[in-house]
Write a protein that holds these residues in place. Sequence first.
Motif, PDB file in Angstrom:
ATOM      1  N   TRP A   1       0.839  -1.194   0.000  1.00 59.31           N
ATOM      2  CA  TRP A   1       0.000   0.000   0.000  1.00 59.31           C
ATOM      3  C   TRP A   1       0.881   1.254   0.000  1.00 59.31           C
ATOM      4  CZ3 TRP A   1      -4.769   0.935  -1.237  1.00 59.31           C
ATOM      5  CH2 TRP A   1      -5.343   2.164  -0.895  1.00 59.31           C
ATOM      6  N   ASN A   2       0.682   2.123  -0.956  1.00 54.19           N
ATOM      7  CA  ASN A   2       1.456   3.366  -1.149  1.00 54.19           C
ATOM      8  C   ASN A   2       2.900   3.117  -1.594  1.00 54.19           C
ATOM      9  OD1 ASN A   2      -0.813   4.795  -0.572  1.00 54.19           O
ATOM     10  ND2 ASN A   2      -0.179   5.442   1.463  1.00 54.19           N
ATOM     11  N   MET A   3       3.201   1.896  -1.974  1.00 54.86           N
ATOM     12  CA  MET A   3       4.463   1.550  -2.649  1.00 54.86           C
ATOM     13  C   MET A   3       5.712   2.083  -1.951  1.00 54.86           C
ATOM     14  SD  MET A   3       1.811   2.355  -4.546  1.00 54.86           S
ATOM     15  CE  MET A   3       0.624   1.316  -5.349  1.00 54.86           C
ATOM     16  N   GLY A   4       5.790   1.905  -0.664  1.00 57.86           N
ATOM     17  CA  GLY A   4       6.991   2.307   0.064  1.00 57.86           C
ATOM     18  C   GLY A   4       6.886   3.680   0.706  1.00 57.86           C
ATOM     19  N   LEU A   5       5.894   4.482   0.309  1.00 58.91           N
ATOM     20  CA  LEU A   5       5.758   5.825   0.902  1.00 58.91           C
ATOM     21  C   LEU A   5       5.308   5.764   2.363  1.00 58.91           C
ATOM     22  CD1 LEU A   5       4.164   8.118  -1.853  1.00 58.91           C
ATOM     23  CD2 LEU A   5       6.404   8.325  -0.815  1.00 58.91           C
TER      24      LEU A   5
END
Lengths: 423, 297
Positions: free
Chosen positions: A383-387
Amino acid sequence: MKKKLMSILLVTAMTAGLVAGCGNGSGGSGGDSGSGGEYDGVELTYWSMWNNNEPQGKVLQEAADAFEEQTGAVVNIEFRGRDISTVISASLEAEEQIDLFEEDYNRIALNYADYVADLTDMAEAAGYADNSYQIFNDKATEWAGFLCCITEQPQVGGIFYNQDLFDDAGITEAPATWDDFLAACQKLVDAGYQPMALDSAYAMFFFGYHLDRWIGEEAVAELTTNGGWSDNEGAVSAAQDMVDFVNAGYLADGAPDEYPASQNSMGIDGDVAMVVCANYVTSEVNANSGTELNWNMFNYPAVDGGADPTGAYAGSNSIAITSYSENQQAAFDFAMFLVTGEYDQKMADTANQIPADPNNTAPESQNGTIEVLQSLDSSPLTWNMGLNSNADLQSSIQDVVIKMYEGQYSSGEEVTAALDALY
Amino acid sequence: MKKNKGFIICFTLPCVLTLLIMYLYPVIRTVVMSFFGIESVTADFSDWTFNGVDNYLRLFGSATYIRAMQNMLLIWVIGGIATLSIGLLFAVILTSGIRFKKFFRAAIYLPNVISAVALATMWIQYVYNQDYGMLTRILGFFGITGINWLGTDLKFWAMLIAFVFGAVGYYMLIFISGIERIPSDLYEAATIDGANKVQQFASITLPLLKSIFKTNITFWSVNCITFFLWSRMFSSVSTEASTVVPVVYLYDVVFGTKGNVQRDAGAGAAIGVTLAIFVALVYFITNRLIKDDDLEF
């Protein structure tokens, strides 16, 4: 004498009623129950993340009743709602009477692995691999070290769109690259439509996807944790793309708006074409706006020379069985009863979600999702690709990202400088 | 005499035990927890690792914690001034003998009866909405358009206004009870001496409401520190910096967030301790600054 006669009559009536009552009870619970059912006398306690008035809750209760009729096992469902995540940990540590529970699969695997059963052998015996998406089983096994849960509600993220507006604008193929995507946006604008809905709640998801395409999730997580955004050319390019996207006027009126106002505009106004989100957005928009849009979905477009052209977010709400449950096999059988075959199909149709069993059919609102899910051959994006990797700065990073979509920055460099200023 | 002692112990023991178990134990446990690294709130003591003051150092170096404290202080100071001033104004008006006093009192108090979730939803969806919200329509009538009340720059203030709207009635009632306690002959004497309403308010009402102010400031402080639901409603899917407050940060730290499974009950306990110290400080300072034992009536 009269009193005696009356007493005898009353006693007879009561006895007859008692016998009749018992007779009804056994008949009502089905032919198998109480007469040689596989799990006669077994009681399972199921903590659900749904509420009993939600579609998922209703199907769950139906499945429990059917399972009882078929096997004799009584499934007591406790509808805990989404707050289950705040109480389940303490309950597991206290070994509270729970046989099965539902939760996000990454929390099950990473937070509760010590308290859930290893389902590997039972899954193998039941042929679970043929009735599930392997990607979730692999990921859960990688995190926990063993198969710790059964997928109940698969989710996939990407760009969800109104097929009717695409057809009307003359877009015949789903955009595969960022350039194709921008061209599609322009066609939509030319046809009088607004390309992209965006609620501030999903701003990080949109930007996370774009960052992933440029530099990959691992690099995003590294930047999020330690900073250094301005020194990363890919991050600057990703931010510049987003600034250009906003300046081109491709965001819908009012976007980024307060959830769920912007995504709802796809159904309410009917002239907004796309939204970047996970697949549940389709049922949310349909339910909130009282419409049945002609939904379709494609994976987030690739960028030229980017690190990850094809990854997609995928997640799952899953079912785990407690390690201290005395009826693990019965619990597993109920979980399988729910996530495969008839009741999985019913769940998918009723709640408008992707069926957990690939042999079942996705409802129309989930068009395109199965293809993206099946195209994933490696780990899905988170979810949110690492952000989300930096818990301390998460909300501050989100603030910068929302401001970027509000048009408060004029270049990618400004965005990355604002992000670096947080460290 | 011995019998009496036994009776006293019998009657007080349940209360003392309850206090010790339900209040003192959690307080002590939380303070101790704040010096340890603990993943889950209910983790066994053997799983705790001693961190010294690291949890506190981490907090004071956390941008989100600092932003959360700033937001809370803004709510406390600006929201407090607005709420208590408007509450006092309404209380004075309603005790001045106006007609339909009961109706207005009930109407102003009404938001306190409504669930905060419903109230926040009403503000977000029907007042601040950019398409059909009441504010957008009113400003649009005067030709002012394009204001995003829930954008990053205005969201905090939008949330604060909605919160103050819901809170005024409660503090107004406390002020009314304080004003009605003041003997009317004081006002009659002042009127005979030629004091007008403003002078009466400044010289009689305000000084005699000191204890009520103390009560209201304490209640308001506790209300601000436990400010959770409004923040969650104004950033419903994930926490946003513009609306984050310490208890929301505490919640995220202790239970993790969507897509982030890191949990730190020790740091959460440290946040709780800093908030408790804040309340104690406010209570202490208020008591020192507002002396109400110099007046008798």
